[in-house]
Design a protein around this motif. Structure first.
Motif, short mmCIF file in Angstrom:
data_model
loop_
_atom_site.label_atom_id
_atom_site.label_comp_id
_atom_site.label_asym_id
_atom_site.label_seq_id
_atom_site.Cartn_x
_atom_site.Cartn_y
_atom_site.Cartn_z
N GLN A 110 57.83 -56.28 25.65
CA GLN A 110 58.34 -57.56 25.17
C GLN A 110 59.26 -57.33 23.98
OE1 GLN A 110 53.91 -58.64 25.50
NE2 GLN A 110 54.91 -60.58 24.98
N ILE A 111 60.46 -57.92 24.03
CA ILE A 111 61.45 -57.77 22.97
C ILE A 111 61.66 -59.13 22.32
CG2 ILE A 111 63.83 -57.15 22.40
CD1 ILE A 111 62.43 -55.85 25.62
N THR A 112 61.35 -59.22 21.05
CA THR A 112 61.54 -60.45 20.29
C THR A 112 62.66 -60.24 19.28
OG1 THR A 112 59.19 -60.97 20.49
CG2 THR A 112 60.45 -62.19 18.83
N GLN A 113 63.72 -61.06 19.37
CA GLN A 113 64.84 -60.94 18.44
C GLN A 113 64.57 -61.82 17.22
OE1 GLN A 113 68.74 -61.18 20.15
NE2 GLN A 113 68.06 -60.49 22.16
N THR A 114 64.60 -61.18 16.06
CA THR A 114 64.37 -61.88 14.79
C THR A 114 65.61 -61.79 13.92
OG1 THR A 114 63.49 -59.91 13.69
CG2 THR A 114 61.93 -61.25 14.94
N ALA A 115 65.56 -62.45 12.77
CA ALA A 115 66.69 -62.39 11.85
C ALA A 115 66.90 -60.99 11.30
CB ALA A 115 66.46 -63.37 10.69
N GLU A 116 65.81 -60.21 11.20
CA GLU A 116 65.91 -58.86 10.67
C GLU A 116 66.33 -57.85 11.72
OE1 GLU A 116 62.09 -58.05 9.06
OE2 GLU A 116 62.42 -59.23 7.24
N GLY A 117 65.98 -58.08 12.99
CA GLY A 117 66.30 -57.11 14.03
C GLY A 117 65.53 -57.40 15.31
N LEU A 118 64.78 -56.39 15.80
CA LEU A 118 64.02 -56.51 17.04
C LEU A 118 62.56 -56.14 16.80
CD1 LEU A 118 66.47 -54.77 19.55
CD2 LEU A 118 66.15 -57.22 19.24
N PHE A 119 61.69 -56.82 17.54
CA PHE A 119 60.27 -56.48 17.51
C PHE A 119 59.85 -56.16 18.94
CE2 PHE A 119 55.74 -57.47 17.77
CZ PHE A 119 55.25 -56.74 16.69
N LEU A 120 59.38 -54.92 19.16
CA LEU A 120 58.98 -54.46 20.48
C LEU A 120 57.47 -54.32 20.55
CD1 LEU A 120 62.03 -53.77 20.55
CD2 LEU A 120 61.45 -51.67 21.77
N SER A 121 56.88 -54.90 21.59
CA SER A 121 55.43 -54.80 21.76
C SER A 121 55.10 -54.83 23.25
CB SER A 121 54.72 -55.94 21.04
OG SER A 121 54.96 -57.18 21.69
N GLN A 122 53.85 -54.48 23.56
CA GLN A 122 53.33 -54.53 24.93
C GLN A 122 52.03 -55.34 24.93
OE1 GLN A 122 53.98 -50.04 25.23
NE2 GLN A 122 54.11 -50.62 27.39
N HIS A 123 52.08 -56.50 24.28
CA HIS A 123 50.89 -57.33 24.12
C HIS A 123 50.31 -57.74 25.47
CE1 HIS A 123 49.35 -61.63 23.70
NE2 HIS A 123 48.37 -60.86 23.33
N ASN A 124 51.15 -58.25 26.36
CA ASN A 124 50.66 -58.68 27.68
C ASN A 124 50.09 -57.52 28.48
OD1 ASN A 124 51.43 -61.29 27.11
ND2 ASN A 124 53.38 -61.15 28.18
N TYR A 125 50.73 -56.37 28.36
CA TYR A 125 50.25 -55.17 29.06
C TYR A 125 48.87 -54.78 28.55
CZ TYR A 125 50.35 -50.44 31.00
OH TYR A 125 50.05 -49.29 31.69
N VAL A 126 48.67 -54.82 27.23
CA VAL A 126 47.36 -54.50 26.65
C VAL A 126 46.32 -55.49 27.10
CG1 VAL A 126 46.06 -54.29 24.49
CG2 VAL A 126 48.36 -53.36 24.64
N ASN A 127 46.67 -56.76 27.11
CA ASN A 127 45.74 -57.80 27.53
C ASN A 127 45.32 -57.62 28.98
OD1 ASN A 127 44.28 -60.27 26.97
ND2 ASN A 127 45.77 -61.32 28.28
N ASP A 128 46.28 -57.29 29.86
CA ASP A 128 45.96 -57.04 31.27
C ASP A 128 45.07 -55.80 31.42
OD1 ASP A 128 47.48 -59.23 31.92
OD2 ASP A 128 49.26 -58.07 32.46
N LEU A 129 45.34 -54.78 30.62
CA LEU A 129 44.54 -53.55 30.70
C LEU A 129 43.10 -53.81 30.25
CD1 LEU A 129 44.30 -50.52 31.16
CD2 LEU A 129 45.18 -50.16 28.84
N LEU A 130 42.92 -54.58 29.19
CA LEU A 130 41.57 -54.90 28.73
C LEU A 130 40.82 -55.73 29.76
CD1 LEU A 130 42.33 -55.75 24.98
CD2 LEU A 130 41.20 -53.70 25.86
#
Length: 390
Positions: A110-130
């Protein structure tokens, strides 16, 4: 090859169909699709880079067009939106494509564009794995591993479901694309996929419990100076099974980590200096590769890259021109690093062990030190969002 059962032609029973196009789902389909797509891109002026065959670049007067290909998922970036529209239109005339707009999700990231730059995470992937592993209601823990804990090859009794073990470990490997905080511990459990023990599966469950606590974690990328700096470290003879050392490094572009690795060395080192020097040579090759990628993107890194290491003997060996018997067996690595230092492509700096961020990639740490290194590596929760604003 043979005709499908139930559809055998009575007259031409020994004949088979010749495919003029590859069918989706066949073994050869991804390779055939990749060849078809990559052969078309040069007609648009997009040339592949020899440093990464999935990266295509086109230089124009307005800037650089960048196309990243993974099977049938594509990212296109360019400062001038008109040129991107032209590339998408040309691709649409040749292939059946779907424009999903601005980048927000790619291969489970997941790529979230913010005022500072980009935030990359795999939150949904972790949730599915759990959820898949039935660990979504488990008790969270602060670290993925106990301090200085190492797994033994024959510790305990064999695990009764090796297929489950391999499935979870494979999923965790993909998660290390954005979660370098678990890279070392995933590397640990990967070594026992052929014959896992119950103690190894318990180690996996601890990693999942840590992910339960930090499932929103990701990497924050911000704008900064275009310079490459690296941290290199090694855990000398740390593996109790074969006494090989573990190399860990992180490459920073400005203040942003862009490449990292936690890997056991191929040979046994007879001293900590030898192990550290092998890690320095491995990290230097990664710096060269990153510079090649950046050069294709017309990003010139003119200043020498700084490598931080916490072993004074290894740093002294990079500058000492005297070869002696104790370094003869690593002579290739010695000359490789010295050549880059002589050409002012690399600069070595000492860093104290307390500020060596890469310890997180070579050994288990206490909770306070572990989380401090996570912050230094820009791993954190997503930036807060305002709700109800006008």
């Amino acid at each position: 090859m043979a005709q499908p059962p139930g559809f055998v032609d009575s007259i031409y029973s020994s004949s088979v169909c010749k495919l003029h196009k590859s069918l989706y789902g066949l073994k050869q389909a991804p390779r055939a699709w990749n060849e078809r797509f990559t052969n078309f891109l040069p007609s648009l002026g997009l040339q592949t880079t020899y440093a990464d065959t999935s990266l295509f670049v086109k230089h124009t007067e307005s800037g650089v067009v960048i196309l990243l290909l993974y099977v049938d998922d594509i990212i296109i970036r360019m400062s001038a939106t008109t040129i991107i529209s032209e590339v998408i239109s040309a691709l649409a005339t040749e292939f059946d494509i779907k424009d999903l707009g601005s980048l927000h999700y790619f291969l489970g990231i997941q790529i979230t564009q913010t005022a500072e730059g980009l935030f990359l995470s795999q939150h949904n992937y972790v949730n599915d794995l759990l959820t898949k592993t039935e660990m979504h209601q488990s008790k969270p823990c602060a670290t993925p591993c106990l301090p200085h804990n190492r797994l033994l090859k024959d510790d305990g009794t064999p695990f009764d479901n090796p297929a489950l073990y391999r499935s979870i470990v494979g999923a965790l490997q993909y998660l290390t694309f954005t979660r370098l905080d678990i890279a070392f511990f995933v590397h640990q459990v990967c070594q026992f996929m052929h014959c896992p023990m119950k103690s190894h599966y318990l180690a996996i469950k601890r990693i999942l419990r840590y992910l339960k606590m930090t499932q929103h974690y990701g990497i924050q990328y911000v704008k900064g100076e275009l310079e490459l700096n690296t941290f290199s470290d090694v855990d000398w003879a740390g593996d109790p099974n074969d006494r090989r050392s573990t190399t860990g490094f992180v490459v920073f572009l400005g203040t942003n980590p862009i490449s990292w690795s936690s890997k056991k060395q191929n040979t046994v080192s007879r001293s900590s200096t030898e192990a550290e020097y092998r890690a320095i040579a491995t990290t230097a090759t990664k710096i060269d590769w990153m510079k090649q990628i950046l050069a294709f993107l017309q990003i010139d890194i003119s200043i020498p890259s700084t490598m931080f290491c916490d072993n004074l003997s290894a740093i002294a060996l990079t500058c000492n021109p005297v070869m002696h018997q104790r370094t003869k067996h690593i002579e290739i690595d010695v000359h490789f690093v010295r050549e880059r230092i002589a050409k002012q492509l690399l600069h070595m700096e000492f860093v104290s062990s307390t500020k060596q961020f890469v310890d997180i990639l070579t050994k288990g740490l206490s909770a306070p030190l572990f989380h401090a290194h996570c912050c230094n590596l820009r791993l954190r929760d997503p930036p807060p969002e305002l709700e109800g604003g006008c």
